[in-house]
Design an enzyme around this catalytic site. Structure first.
Site, PDB file in Angstrom:
ATOM      1  N   GLY A   2       0.803  -1.216   0.000  1.00 39.62           N
ATOM      2  CA  GLY A   2       0.000   0.000   0.000  1.00 39.62           C
ATOM      3  C   GLY A   2       0.831   1.257   0.000  1.00 39.62           C
ATOM      4  O   GLY A   2       1.823   1.377  -0.709  1.00 39.62           O
ATOM      5  N   LEU A   4       3.326   4.398   0.852  1.00 34.96           N
ATOM      6  CA  LEU A   4       4.722   4.421   1.279  1.00 34.96           C
ATOM      7  C   LEU A   4       4.823   4.442   2.797  1.00 34.96           C
ATOM      8  O   LEU A   4       4.085   5.147   3.481  1.00 34.96           O
ATOM      9  CB  LEU A   4       5.427   5.645   0.697  1.00 34.96           C
ATOM     10  CG  LEU A   4       5.632   5.656  -0.823  1.00 34.96           C
ATOM     11  CD1 LEU A   4       6.379   6.915  -1.240  1.00 34.96           C
ATOM     12  CD2 LEU A   4       6.382   4.428  -1.289  1.00 34.96           C
ATOM     13  N   GLY A  44      11.230   7.263  -0.673  1.00 31.46           N
ATOM     14  CA  GLY A  44       9.915   7.765  -0.287  1.00 31.46           C
ATOM     15  C   GLY A  44       9.454   7.183   1.028  1.00 31.46           C
ATOM     16  O   GLY A  44       8.887   7.887   1.878  1.00 31.46           O
ATOM     17  N   ASN A  73      18.596   4.998  -4.145  1.00 32.39           N
ATOM     18  CA  ASN A  73      18.862   5.397  -5.528  1.00 32.39           C
ATOM     19  C   ASN A  73      18.735   6.906  -5.767  1.00 32.39           C
ATOM     20  O   ASN A  73      18.854   7.365  -6.903  1.00 32.39           O
ATOM     21  CB  ASN A  73      17.968   4.619  -6.506  1.00 32.39           C
ATOM     22  CG  ASN A  73      16.478   4.864  -6.286  1.00 32.39           C
ATOM     23  OD1 ASN A  73      16.054   5.993  -6.046  1.00 32.39           O
ATOM     24  ND2 ASN A  73      15.688   3.806  -6.366  1.00 32.39           N
ATOM     25  N   ARG A 244     -15.076   2.738  28.698  1.00 35.46           N
ATOM     26  CA  ARG A 244     -13.635   2.446  28.620  1.00 35.46           C
ATOM     27  C   ARG A 244     -13.216   1.508  29.754  1.00 35.46           C
ATOM     28  O   ARG A 244     -12.359   0.642  29.574  1.00 35.46           O
ATOM     29  CB  ARG A 244     -12.803   3.732  28.637  1.00 35.46           C
ATOM     30  CG  ARG A 244     -12.941   4.545  29.917  1.00 35.46           C
ATOM     31  CD  ARG A 244     -11.923   5.681  29.991  1.00 35.46           C
ATOM     32  NE  ARG A 244     -12.151   6.532  31.158  1.00 35.46           N
ATOM     33  CZ  ARG A 244     -11.276   7.377  31.642  1.00 35.46           C
ATOM     34  NH1 ARG A 244     -10.088   7.505  31.079  1.00 35.46           N
ATOM     35  NH2 ARG A 244     -11.574   8.134  32.681  1.00 35.46           N
ATOM     36  N   GLU A 298       0.916   6.828  16.967  1.00 38.75           N
ATOM     37  CA  GLU A 298      -0.391   6.273  16.585  1.00 38.75           C
ATOM     38  C   GLU A 298      -0.373   5.611  15.215  1.00 38.75           C
ATOM     39  O   GLU A 298      -0.885   4.504  15.042  1.00 38.75           O
ATOM     40  CB  GLU A 298      -1.475   7.370  16.603  1.00 38.75           C
ATOM     41  CG  GLU A 298      -1.796   7.919  17.978  1.00 38.75           C
ATOM     42  CD  GLU A 298      -0.941   9.117  18.346  1.00 38.75           C
ATOM     43  OE1 GLU A 298      -1.211   9.746  19.387  1.00 38.75           O
ATOM     44  OE2 GLU A 298       0.003   9.433  17.586  1.00 38.75           O
ATOM     45  N   HIS A 349     -12.683   8.090  24.846  1.00 37.36           N
ATOM     46  CA  HIS A 349     -12.945   9.534  24.805  1.00 37.36           C
ATOM     47  C   HIS A 349     -13.648   9.868  23.489  1.00 37.36           C
ATOM     48  O   HIS A 349     -13.164  10.612  22.653  1.00 37.36           O
ATOM     49  CB  HIS A 349     -11.643  10.329  24.967  1.00 37.36           C
ATOM     50  CG  HIS A 349     -10.980  10.118  26.301  1.00 37.36           C
ATOM     51  ND1 HIS A 349     -10.532   8.880  26.715  1.00 37.36           N
ATOM     52  CD2 HIS A 349     -10.688  10.986  27.307  1.00 37.36           C
ATOM     53  CE1 HIS A 349      -9.993   8.979  27.919  1.00 37.36           C
ATOM     54  NE2 HIS A 349     -10.090  10.256  28.312  1.00 37.36           N
TER      55      HIS A 349
END
Length: 551
Positions: A2, A4, A44, A73, A244, A298, A349
């Protein structure tokens, strides 16, 4: 893999999974888990922040069997990297705790590459970056070492010129016999290695019956019989609590019965309530533990969990942060969905109910945007039974990621909620109508289901027939039969009011053109949760008023 940077981050997850399983299941003279994990990344990938997040954690965890080849490269899509990327990658990776090797002739230096791999394998306590300096488009007489070969085909004339330049006389797609023979030898070698491993595992199974049984479950993805009985259940008499906290009860119940269950938080474990109390922290020297400490990474966290999920069908990773921070990790969530990685995203939250942290931390558009993503279950439970139901859905669906949005504020255990109802996505929690023909249908999710229930009580005092529906997951509800959906939301009843502490975008699909959607279509504010709910009109009185306009 998928976008970079996702690939190297996935690979960190694969290598982390290997190190974990080695620590748990290998025995002296019987190493049944033993593989290296390889990646190829380019300039990249190196520029993407997610790659640095993941590689930082790889160094922290000492993933010594991770070997990454950096295709150096000096070309990206816009041109030579001298205009965008001049940092010293080698020194950065050394600072991240990696071992670094440089192969200067990556075009034809095959023996140098083989020697670098051998050297990398000798390093046991660090991941290795092998920087391989290459020429992009090597062999092309007119386009080599240029950005024009990065994102475009060579074209027929340049392909012909490249064939001549490389002295390659074969027709397109022809594989010469010597090349075929070189690669095909792996078929027999692989078959022999598999026979050898099966014999080794048979011996292991005789000596370590319990460990072998656990590892089989992880390899096959078959859940242990009766695992769902571990899910906690609640009654209306159970104490009020934030979902939670109820989530943490589920996590700690599940880890006792699911051998491949592990996960952690992006530096918010004490706030997300995701700590597995019977386990320590996965660290460089304690990789057998099941609490993963992702730090404030994250995006890397989500991508690493994708790698863990793809390692073995029975590995079930979860990761956690505040719901609003799905913005930081959306690309990884999308790759979970696209690659069918059943990661569990524990997102706390979940609304303005978090209070004083204010609009920077209060999700508004997030429910709507994640509901729009294909192959994702977006679940917003209202209480303990619904939280348990959300986890049951997440565990059972190994090819679909689940996002569980959880409250900071305390909520009551509502009459009528159930694990079974959650599995259907939407269901009736209370109804005083008959003949599937209520005067009004009130629909809520999460913390607002309580508000809908209170409004229903008030409307019934005035003689109305009111149905209350929990729509905990739109996606699961959409998957039900037309007959079931009609039994919950009959098409003949257009008087519908929804309430949700988020954007009203998309709710017209549920309430129809004649219904009313109560929500928040602006950013939040900093104040105690109770005051915010009143200021934003998320109250039983507002629901009652909207309902009276419709019936």
């Amino acid at each position: 893999t998928g976008l970079l940077g996702q690939g190297i981050a996935n690979v960190v997850g694969l290598a982390l999974a290997e190190k974990h399983l080695v620590a748990r299941f290998n025995k002296p003279n019987n190493e049944i888990v033993d593989h290296y994990t390889y990646a190829i990344l380019g300039d990249g990938c190196q520029m993407e922040g997610v790659a640095n997040e993941a590689c930082s954690l790889a160094g922290q965890c000492g993933l010594g069997k991770l070997i990454a080849f950096y295709d150096d490269n000096h070309i990206s899509l816009d041109g030579d990297t001298e205009i965008t990327f001049i940092e010293n990658v080698e020194e950065r990776f050394k600072g991240l705790g990696w071992y670094v090797i440089w192969v200067k002739n990556g075009n034809t230096g095959y023996n140098e590459i083989r020697a670098a791999i051998k050297e990398a394998k000798a390093v046991k306590d660090k991941p290795t970056l092998i920087k391989v300096t290459t020429t992009i488009g090597y062999g092309s007489p007119n386009k080599a070492n240029s950005y024009s070969v990065h994102g475009s085909a060579l074209g027929a004339k340049e392909v012909d010129a490249t064939r001549k330049n490389l002295a390659w006389p074969h027709e397109p797609f022809h594989v010469p016999e010597d090349v075929k023979g070189h690669w095909s030898r792996h078929v027999q070698q692989g078959a022999a290695l598999e026979v050898e491993w099966n014999a080794k595992f048979a011996e292991y199974e005789k000596k370590y019956k319990d460990e072998a049984a656990e590892l089989k479950l992880i390899i096959t993805g078959e859940p242990p019989a009766g695992w769902e009985k571990a899910l906690p259940t609640y009654t209306p008499e159970s104490p009020t609590d934030a979902t939670r906290n109820l989530s943490q009860q589920n996590l700690n119940a599940l880890v006792k019965v699911l051998p491949g269950f592990l996960g952690g938080s992006a530096d918010l474990a004490s706030s997300n309530m995701t700590l597995l109390k019977m386990y320590g922290n996965f660290q460089k020297d304690t990789p057998e533990e099941r609490n993963l400490r992702f730090g404030v990474r994250e995006h890397g966290m989500g991508a690493i969990c994708n790698g863990i999920a793809h390692h073995s069908p029975g590995l079930i990773p979860y990761c956690a942060t505040f719901f609003v921070f799905t913005d930081y990790m959306r690309a990884a969530i999308r790759m979970s969905a696209l690659s069918q990685a059943g990661v569990i995203y524990v997102m706390t939250h979940d609304s303005i109910g978090l209070g004083e942290d204010g609009p920077t931390h209060q999700p508004i558009e997030h429910l709507a945007s994640l509901r729009a993503m294909p192959n994702v279950f977006m679940l917003r439970p209202a209480d303990g039974n619904e939280t348990a139901g959300a986890y049951k859905v997440a565990i059972l669906n190994r090819n679909t990621p689940s996002i569980i949005a959880l409250s900071r504020q305390k909520l009551p255990q509502l009459p009528g909620t159930s694990i079974e109802g959650v599995e259907k996505g939407g269901y009736i929690i209370s109804d005083n109508s008959s003949g599937n023909n209520p005067d009004i249908i009130l629909i809520g999710t999460g913390s607002e289901l309580e508000i809908a229930a209170k409004a229903a009580d008030e409307l019934r005092k005035g003689g109305n027939a009111v149905r209350v529906v929990s729509l905990v997951s739109w996606e699961l509800f959409d998957n039900q039969s037309d007959a079931y959906k009609e039994s919950v939301l009959p098409s003949g009843v257009s008087a519908r009011v929804s309430i949700e502490a988020g954007s009203t975008f998309g709710w017209e699909k549920i309430v129809g053109s004649k219904g009313k959607a109560i929500g928040i279509d602006r950013f939040g504010a900093s104040a105690p949760a109770g005051r915010l709910y009143k200021e934003f009109g998320l109250t039983p009185e507002a629901v009652v008023a909207a309902a009276k306009e419709l019936c």
